[in-house]
Design an enzyme around this catalytic site. Structure first.
Site, PDB file in Angstrom:
ATOM      1  N   ASN A 112     -18.552  32.678  23.647  1.00  0.00           N
ATOM      2  CA  ASN A 112     -17.282  32.863  22.934  1.00  0.00           C
ATOM      3  C   ASN A 112     -16.046  32.648  23.808  1.00  0.00           C
ATOM      4  O   ASN A 112     -14.924  32.748  23.315  1.00  0.00           O
ATOM      5  CB  ASN A 112     -17.232  34.247  22.258  1.00  0.00           C
ATOM      6  CG  ASN A 112     -17.314  35.386  23.253  1.00  0.00           C
ATOM      7  OD1 ASN A 112     -17.482  35.163  24.445  1.00  0.00           O
ATOM      8  ND2 ASN A 112     -17.194  36.606  22.770  1.00  0.00           N
ATOM      9  N   TYR A 158     -31.137  34.166  28.913  1.00  0.00           N
ATOM     10  CA  TYR A 158     -30.734  33.300  27.798  1.00  0.00           C
ATOM     11  C   TYR A 158     -31.278  31.878  27.919  1.00  0.00           C
ATOM     12  O   TYR A 158     -31.082  31.062  27.021  1.00  0.00           O
ATOM     13  CB  TYR A 158     -29.201  33.237  27.701  1.00  0.00           C
ATOM     14  CG  TYR A 158     -28.555  34.566  27.394  1.00  0.00           C
ATOM     15  CD1 TYR A 158     -28.704  35.164  26.148  1.00  0.00           C
ATOM     16  CD2 TYR A 158     -27.797  35.230  28.357  1.00  0.00           C
ATOM     17  CE1 TYR A 158     -28.105  36.383  25.867  1.00  0.00           C
ATOM     18  CE2 TYR A 158     -27.202  36.452  28.079  1.00  0.00           C
ATOM     19  CZ  TYR A 158     -27.363  37.026  26.835  1.00  0.00           C
ATOM     20  OH  TYR A 158     -26.775  38.233  26.557  1.00  0.00           O
ATOM     21  N   ASN A 199     -18.723  29.925  17.745  1.00  0.00           N
ATOM     22  CA  ASN A 199     -17.759  30.550  18.655  1.00  0.00           C
ATOM     23  C   ASN A 199     -17.418  29.694  19.866  1.00  0.00           C
ATOM     24  O   ASN A 199     -16.285  29.720  20.360  1.00  0.00           O
ATOM     25  CB  ASN A 199     -18.265  31.919  19.106  1.00  0.00           C
ATOM     26  CG  ASN A 199     -18.245  32.935  17.986  1.00  0.00           C
ATOM     27  OD1 ASN A 199     -17.418  32.860  17.086  1.00  0.00           O
ATOM     28  ND2 ASN A 199     -19.159  33.892  18.025  1.00  0.00           N
ATOM     29  N   HIS A 205     -29.486  29.264  21.287  1.00  0.00           N
ATOM     30  CA  HIS A 205     -28.058  29.099  21.528  1.00  0.00           C
ATOM     31  C   HIS A 205     -27.777  28.253  22.767  1.00  0.00           C
ATOM     32  O   HIS A 205     -26.644  27.808  22.976  1.00  0.00           O
ATOM     33  CB  HIS A 205     -27.424  30.488  21.696  1.00  0.00           C
ATOM     34  CG  HIS A 205     -26.125  30.666  20.971  1.00  0.00           C
ATOM     35  ND1 HIS A 205     -25.659  29.799  20.003  1.00  0.00           N
ATOM     36  CD2 HIS A 205     -25.167  31.645  21.076  1.00  0.00           C
ATOM     37  CE1 HIS A 205     -24.488  30.232  19.537  1.00  0.00           C
ATOM     38  NE2 HIS A 205     -24.164  31.342  20.181  1.00  0.00           N
ATOM     39  N   ASP A 258     -25.650  23.931  19.732  1.00  0.00           N
ATOM     40  CA  ASP A 258     -26.633  24.246  18.699  1.00  0.00           C
ATOM     41  C   ASP A 258     -25.954  24.246  17.339  1.00  0.00           C
ATOM     42  O   ASP A 258     -24.778  24.563  17.218  1.00  0.00           O
ATOM     43  CB  ASP A 258     -27.271  25.616  18.973  1.00  0.00           C
ATOM     44  CG  ASP A 258     -26.239  26.730  19.035  1.00  0.00           C
ATOM     45  OD1 ASP A 258     -25.259  26.612  19.809  1.00  0.00           O
ATOM     46  OD2 ASP A 258     -26.373  27.720  18.304  1.00  0.00           O
ATOM     47  N   PHE A 312     -19.920  32.749  29.037  1.00  0.00           N
ATOM     48  CA  PHE A 312     -20.504  33.184  27.767  1.00  0.00           C
ATOM     49  C   PHE A 312     -19.881  32.364  26.630  1.00  0.00           C
ATOM     50  O   PHE A 312     -18.750  31.888  26.725  1.00  0.00           O
ATOM     51  CB  PHE A 312     -20.390  34.692  27.524  1.00  0.00           C
ATOM     52  CG  PHE A 312     -21.352  35.467  28.385  1.00  0.00           C
ATOM     53  CD1 PHE A 312     -22.684  35.581  28.037  1.00  0.00           C
ATOM     54  CD2 PHE A 312     -20.921  36.028  29.583  1.00  0.00           C
ATOM     55  CE1 PHE A 312     -23.582  36.261  28.855  1.00  0.00           C
ATOM     56  CE2 PHE A 312     -21.813  36.708  30.406  1.00  0.00           C
ATOM     57  CZ  PHE A 312     -23.134  36.828  30.037  1.00  0.00           C
TER      58      PHE A 312
END
Length: 196
Positions: A71, A18, A117, A23, A96, A69
């Site tokens: 969320n 990632y 989220n 994100h 973001d 993560f």
């Protein structure tokens, strides 16, 4: 004048897969701030994230990259804020923003989560949305159904340059943000004129 900032949180997803994705621009920002301050992130399990401390304009500031993560970002933010007794008003969350053009950077105090989220969970866990937000524009793919795929992929080279230019502008006004001079920082960012 707003409250001084004591904690800067960059939102993103952990893991090398990632690293370069849209994100994760919040991670990009705090990585740059840490590097400029000569600090290195270390894993801190009690805060479910990576942390370090820097001095910004002679003020001590903690940096956090949640390892939860996106969320579940609040499950890192809230424990750290609670441990160090940092009020939501003294937290800057960098994230973001689909609703801003690529590379556009905006500051905002409080407000809703706008469907993000990471913000939603942070608000839930902190019990407040009164924190300051540094919104990094990544643009929108044009269709809601494409959003998840869009944010989890890297920007192209031109977009990457625009985003990094925006992050650079944000770093230049960071001393003002940390001192609580939010209006001054807003004016500079929103007109894209920056000090120094």
């Amino acid at each position: 004048m707003a409250d001084p900032i004591e904690l800067i949180v960059g939102l993103g997803n952990p893991g090398v897969q990632y690293d370069g994705t849209r994100h994760n621009v919040g991670f990009w920002f705090v990585d740059d701030v840490a590097r400029a301050g000569g600090a290195r992130f270390r894993t801190e399990s009690k805060f479910s994230g990576e942390v370090c401390q820097v001095q910004i304009d002679s003020l001590d500031c903690r940096l956090l990259k949640p390892a939860t993560f996106m969320n579940r970002s609040g499950h890192a933010v809230a424990p750290m804020a609670s441990f160090y007794k940092i009020a939501p008003e003294r937290i800057l969350i960098v994230h973001d923003e689909l609703d801003l053009p690529i590379g556009t950077v905006r500051l905002k105090i409080g407000g809703g989560h706008g469907g993000h989220n990471g913000l939603r969970n942070s608000m839930e866990q902190l019990g407040s949305g009164a924190f300051v937000r540094l919104r990094i524009g990544i643009g929108h793919p044009g269709d809601k159904s494409q959003v998840t795929d869009y944010v989890l992929h890297p920007p192209n080279r031109e977009e990457d340059l625009l985003i990094r230019d925006g992050l650079s502008s944000a770093r230049k006004v960071l001393p003002w943000i940390v001192r609580g001079e939010i209006e001054r920082a807003m004016q500079a960012l929103h007109s894209r004129s920056t000090p120094g």
